[in-house]
Design an enzyme around this catalytic site. Sequence first.
Site, PDB file in Angstrom:
ATOM      1  N   ASN A 284     -13.933  40.338  10.796  1.00  0.00           N
ATOM      2  CA  ASN A 284     -13.784  38.906  10.585  1.00  0.00           C
ATOM      3  C   ASN A 284     -13.368  38.662   9.135  1.00  0.00           C
ATOM      4  OD1 ASN A 284     -14.013  36.144  10.319  1.00  0.00           O
ATOM      5  ND2 ASN A 284     -16.109  36.009  11.088  1.00  0.00           N
TER       6      ASN A 284
ATOM      7  N   CYS B  98     -14.250  29.623   8.030  1.00  0.00           N
ATOM      8  CA  CYS B  98     -13.326  30.458   8.807  1.00  0.00           C
ATOM      9  C   CYS B  98     -12.140  29.697   9.393  1.00  0.00           C
ATOM     10  CB  CYS B  98     -14.068  31.175   9.922  1.00  0.00           C
ATOM     11  SG  CYS B  98     -15.315  32.346   9.345  1.00  0.00           S
TER      12      CYS B  98
ATOM     13  N   HIS C  62      -9.579  33.041  16.678  1.00  0.00           N
ATOM     14  CA  HIS C  62     -10.312  33.565  15.535  1.00  0.00           C
ATOM     15  C   HIS C  62     -11.079  34.805  15.995  1.00  0.00           C
ATOM     16  CE1 HIS C  62     -12.710  33.825  11.964  1.00  0.00           C
ATOM     17  NE2 HIS C  62     -13.831  33.542  12.609  1.00  0.00           N
TER      18      HIS C  62
END
Length: 355
Positions: free
Chosen positions: A279, A111, A249
């Site tokens: 996400n 990520c 994030h």
Amino acid sequence: MTYAAIKGWGKCMPPAILSNDDLATFLDTNDEWITTRTGMKERRISHVDVSELAHIACAQALAVAGKTALDVDMIVFGSTTFDEQCPNSASNVQRLLGADNAACMDVNTACTSGMYSLSVATGMIKSGAINSALIIGAEVISKVMDWSNRDVAVLFGDGAAALYLEASEEKSGVLGESLGCFGESRDILAVRGLGVKYANKDHIVGHTWWNFLGQDIFKKAVAGMAQACDKTLEKLSMSDADIDLVVPHQANLRIIDSLAKKLKTPKEKVFINIEKYGNMSAATALVALVEAIEEGRIEAGDNVLMPAFGGGLTWSAHMLYFAEKPVSDAKATVSLPLCEKSGLALVQDIIQARK
């Protein structure tokens, strides 16, 4: 001192939407359960490969910067869902753009891949090795999702964003960052079934199963991002009061809220778009930055803190400075091919293909 100024930005969001109600048609879940635990309402499902999403995002970033593909010295592509392991996906973006002068590199830190790509390109510009770069964060996780696993299937979506960086003597871009990894905890967030490890073992590469220990990930995510933020602020001799906007994030709304409390940052200074996209792994933070710019949330002279974490467990925090208010109405002339299916229909196709 040379800086790597952010001169262009762009995103590419697949048009097909998968809502919480759609997920409830094949998983034991509902909109309330997902929303209260994650803050997510819907996510995007891509009908094209990840390099095609990246191509459109890069074209938009170049349009904003007023540059052509031939102005790009390097393409740094952050993702975990590359089209192929070899050749790299950055080279396909080069081909699609016509960026014939660009060196090409893929970066995979899960990520955080988009943010690590920003560090790679910024460092090379500051060193004088290159003068300009496109950095990408993009994912098509839907194709390798275990859609039978509610713990992960409700969380992730597809998307892409890109930034165009250029050498500048004016203070701008990344002022400082901190990068790290909790390697001892790498197995609490892992996508099994991808990679050479699974070749020649009576397994279809891409048919995945996931390790996802939610509570452990939550604790590590907050600790990692808080540590990264503290280190970055200390490097720059800055404090919480110097932060104008936090663009984190977007993995879980509760993680974002916990981090904001640790940073003593009011909610109005935290940019959140998790309800729209879920996400998107490597794309998440960069898409959020692009949308913060599009919504006019960043002013001239602003310090923007961008913390992130991902599988590995990698973590990072970047402090960005904008010498000028980032504004542009420029539009790229390229677009995605038409998508004739809904997000649910695309997911059903993936589920059927795995049987």
